[in-house]
Enzyme design. Structure first.
Site, PDB file in Angstrom:
ATOM      1  N   LEU A   6       5.355  19.999  16.094  1.00 41.34           N
ATOM      2  CA  LEU A   6       5.942  20.216  14.766  1.00 41.34           C
ATOM      3  C   LEU A   6       5.553  19.067  13.842  1.00 41.34           C
ATOM      4  O   LEU A   6       6.005  17.936  14.030  1.00 41.34           O
ATOM      5  CB  LEU A   6       7.467  20.327  14.873  1.00 41.34           C
ATOM      6  N   GLY A   9       6.736  18.665   8.348  1.00 43.11           N
ATOM      7  CA  GLY A   9       7.718  18.047   7.460  1.00 43.11           C
ATOM      8  C   GLY A   9       7.092  17.031   6.522  1.00 43.11           C
ATOM      9  O   GLY A   9       6.060  16.430   6.819  1.00 43.11           O
ATOM     10  N   ARG A  13      12.407  11.067   3.639  1.00 41.40           N
ATOM     11  CA  ARG A  13      13.084   9.766   3.686  1.00 41.40           C
ATOM     12  C   ARG A  13      12.102   8.595   3.635  1.00 41.40           C
ATOM     13  O   ARG A  13      12.475   7.461   3.401  1.00 41.40           O
ATOM     14  CB  ARG A  13      13.959   9.686   4.951  1.00 41.40           C
ATOM     15  N   GLY A  76      12.824  23.953   8.043  1.00 39.81           N
ATOM     16  CA  GLY A  76      13.471  23.451   9.256  1.00 39.81           C
ATOM     17  C   GLY A  76      12.607  23.610  10.492  1.00 39.81           C
ATOM     18  O   GLY A  76      11.608  24.340  10.484  1.00 39.81           O
ATOM     19  N   THR A  77      13.034  22.920  11.550  1.00 37.87           N
ATOM     20  CA  THR A  77      12.228  22.912  12.781  1.00 37.87           C
ATOM     21  C   THR A  77      12.200  24.294  13.453  1.00 37.87           C
ATOM     22  O   THR A  77      11.190  24.679  14.035  1.00 37.87           O
ATOM     23  CB  THR A  77      12.771  21.864  13.777  1.00 37.87           C
ATOM     24  N   GLU A 152      23.471  18.733  15.021  1.00 35.65           N
ATOM     25  CA  GLU A 152      22.848  17.710  14.186  1.00 35.65           C
ATOM     26  C   GLU A 152      23.944  16.782  13.666  1.00 35.65           C
ATOM     27  O   GLU A 152      25.063  17.226  13.387  1.00 35.65           O
ATOM     28  CB  GLU A 152      22.089  18.355  13.037  1.00 35.65           C
ATOM     29  N   TYR A 364     -22.975 -18.074   3.556  1.00 38.80           N
ATOM     30  CA  TYR A 364     -22.910 -16.615   3.549  1.00 38.80           C
ATOM     31  C   TYR A 364     -24.201 -16.087   4.165  1.00 38.80           C
ATOM     32  O   TYR A 364     -25.306 -16.434   3.735  1.00 38.80           O
ATOM     33  CB  TYR A 364     -22.736 -16.048   2.121  1.00 38.80           C
ATOM     34  N   ASN A 375     -30.613 -23.236  13.320  1.00 35.85           N
ATOM     35  CA  ASN A 375     -29.496 -23.944  12.705  1.00 35.85           C
ATOM     36  C   ASN A 375     -29.437 -23.621  11.216  1.00 35.85           C
ATOM     37  O   ASN A 375     -30.386 -23.865  10.472  1.00 35.85           O
ATOM     38  CB  ASN A 375     -29.629 -25.455  12.906  1.00 35.85           C
ATOM     39  N   TYR A 385     -28.358  -9.453  -2.212  1.00 33.10           N
ATOM     40  CA  TYR A 385     -28.052  -8.382  -3.154  1.00 33.10           C
ATOM     41  C   TYR A 385     -28.839  -8.540  -4.446  1.00 33.10           C
ATOM     42  O   TYR A 385     -28.801  -9.606  -5.087  1.00 33.10           O
ATOM     43  CB  TYR A 385     -26.542  -8.412  -3.445  1.00 33.10           C
TER      44      TYR A 385
END
Ligand code: UD1
Ligand code: MG
Length: 456
Positions: A6, A9, A13, A76-77, A152, A364, A375, A385
């Protein structure tokens, strides 16, 4: 057996535009956790009921071998299960129904429920659990030990609210026997919804065999209904995982300040220091030191005996015996070999770095192939770039070469083997093997006309 998940929903909440079941715990949607728990359950078919933002849920489900059914209005479920009548029209076996919002449930627990259902030849079985704080869950109402109904919370009397046995939201239903009960569900209740849980009272009225299977580990029932629940699920999942890691020979120095996805794999004798966050699909070898303050986003790999301190690593592989950080950022598909040092304030992106090479400070390195024993001097920047075209270009540095401090390598460019770049150079042309490239204005020393006056 077939399963129905399921997942229609909205999760009102949560107050979110994203459907509840797509909210993530350790970078994996709640629904995935539930589907993964079904992976080790023997099933002919998995039907997922989608509703709120069904498009989003369905496109996420493309990666899974499941069937989807749409529940246009989320009433509803019970109503969600009604939507599966067509998909289950010719089916006569057991249907395992599971809420899509309970990410902590384990395969073994589901299998326990299924075995209990089959061994006792029941018509309807639900997973139940005694909770110290049962607030928010449906309560199991018993009469002379038999389950008479599930109520419930919003429909419970004060006395019923005191019941601590709750419904975990996982059920086995003998489809032929229980299916007629769906027609009898009504929305005459506090939430004006068709409750799946009302099938229990219907089963009782029909004298069907209905029972509860007690869950061993209460933490598995946790359904996510609020953001607070979501945070608690993260916490519980994390705690359980750290405990397992420690049992398996990994040191977690401060479990209250460490988060590791259960989908990460960590080798023995590795020590995890505080402030570390490790996402799923991360594999760390044995005897590593990770943290303090390390974040690793998968897919990523860190070889044995490596150290990572105060750094972010994402979607990259790091070899054995490496030294990363502090304050390094390794990202976007880097392949770092063994015995490599990536030091402080160094960012590496989409690059290969060969054995025994080092970039120790302030660099970088992007879209580069750096061979072994190279190194990279402090402050070396790869200018990958091209702002005019928006293209990224490749840089190659062959073995045993080095770049001087503050040099810029303007890509595309290749430094040969044993090449050296002098400090402060801007390299725009290839450097042949064994050459030293100096590309900077020559220093001139001139006599100064001013006399230096010392401050009084
Ligand atoms: C539900 C149970 C409750 C149980 C709890 C366990 C009902 C009526 N109540 O309550 O007894 O203790 O789970 O976590 O079943 N859904 C749909 N369509 C809908 C409504 C919901 O598919 O119309 C899905 C939701 O996406 C969710 C699941 O069903 O995954 C459960 O719904 P939710 O609203 O969370 O029910 P709870 O109030 O938690
Ligand atoms: Mg719920």
């Amino acid at each position: 057996m077939k399963a129905v998940v399921l997942a229609a929903g909205r999760g009102s909440r949560l107050k979110s535009k994203t459907p509840k079941v797509l909210h993530r715990v350790f970078d994996k949607p709640i629904l995935s956790w539930v589907l993964d728990s079904l992976a080790e359950v023997e099933l002919e078919e998995i039907i997922v009921v989608c509703g709120y933002r069904a498009d989003m849920v369905q496109s996420f489900l493309h990666a899974y071998p499941v069937t989807t059914v749409i529940q246009e209005e989320q009433l509803g479920t019970g109503h969600a299960l009604m939507m599966c009548r067509e998909a289950l029209a010719d089916y006569e076996g057991t249907v395992l129904v599971i809420n899509g919002d309970s990410p902590l449930i384990k395969s073994e627990t589901i299998n326990d429920l299924v075995n209990f259902h089959n061994d006792n030849i029941l018509d309807m079985t639900m997973l139940t659990c005694d909770l110290e704080r049962p607030e928010g869950y449906g309560r199991i109402i018993r009469k002379d030990g038999s389950i008479m109904a599930i109520k419930e919370e919003k429909d419970c009397s004060e006395a019923e609210k005191k019941i601590i046995e709750i419904n975990a939201g996982v059920y086995c239903l003998e489809w032929n026997t229980v299916k007629p009960g769906l027609e009898k569900l009504s929305s005459n209740n506090a939430q004006e919804e068709y409750y799946l849980t009302d099938l229990a009272a219907w089963a009782y009225s029909q004298a069907l065999s209905c029972s509860g299977c007690q869950l061993r580990n209460p933490y598995e029932v946790m359904g996510v209904n609020t953001r607070e629940d979501l945070a608690l699920v993260w916490k519980l999942m994390n705690e359980a995982n750290l405990q397992e890691l420690m049992i398996n020979g990994i040191t977690v120095v401060d479990p209250s300040n460490t988060m590791i996805s259960p989908d990460a794999d960590i080798g023995k004798d590795t020590v995890i220091y505080p402030g570390t966050y490790i996402q799923r699909r991360v594999v760390i070898g044995e005897n590593c030191q990770i943290g303090p303050g390390v974040t690793i986003f998968g897919p990523a790999e860190i070889g044995a005996n490596s150290t990572v301190i105060q750094s972010l690593i994402s979607r990259s592989s790091i070899g054995t015996d490496c030294n990363i950080g502090p304050f390094a950022h390794v990202r976007g598909g880097c392949d770092i070999s063994t015995n490599v040092k990536i030091g402080s304030f160094v960012e590496v992106k989409n690059s290969f770095i060969g054995e025994k090479s080092a970039a120790s400070h302030l660099s970088y390195i992007g879209d580069a192939k750096i061979k072994s024993n190279v190194n990279i001097g402090a402050g070396t920047v790869v200018a990958n770039y091209d702002h005019r075209t928006g293209e990224k270009h490749q840089t190659t540095i062959k073995s045993n070469s080095s770049t001087g401090a503050n040099s810029v390598l303007v890509a595309p460019v290749t430094l040969g083997e044993n090449a050296t770049v002098a400090a402060g150079s801007v390299i725009t042309d290839d450097v042949p093997d064994g050459n030293v490239a100096i590309a900077r204005p020559k220093q001139e020393n001139k006599p100064s006309k001013k006399t230096f006056v010392q401050n009084q």
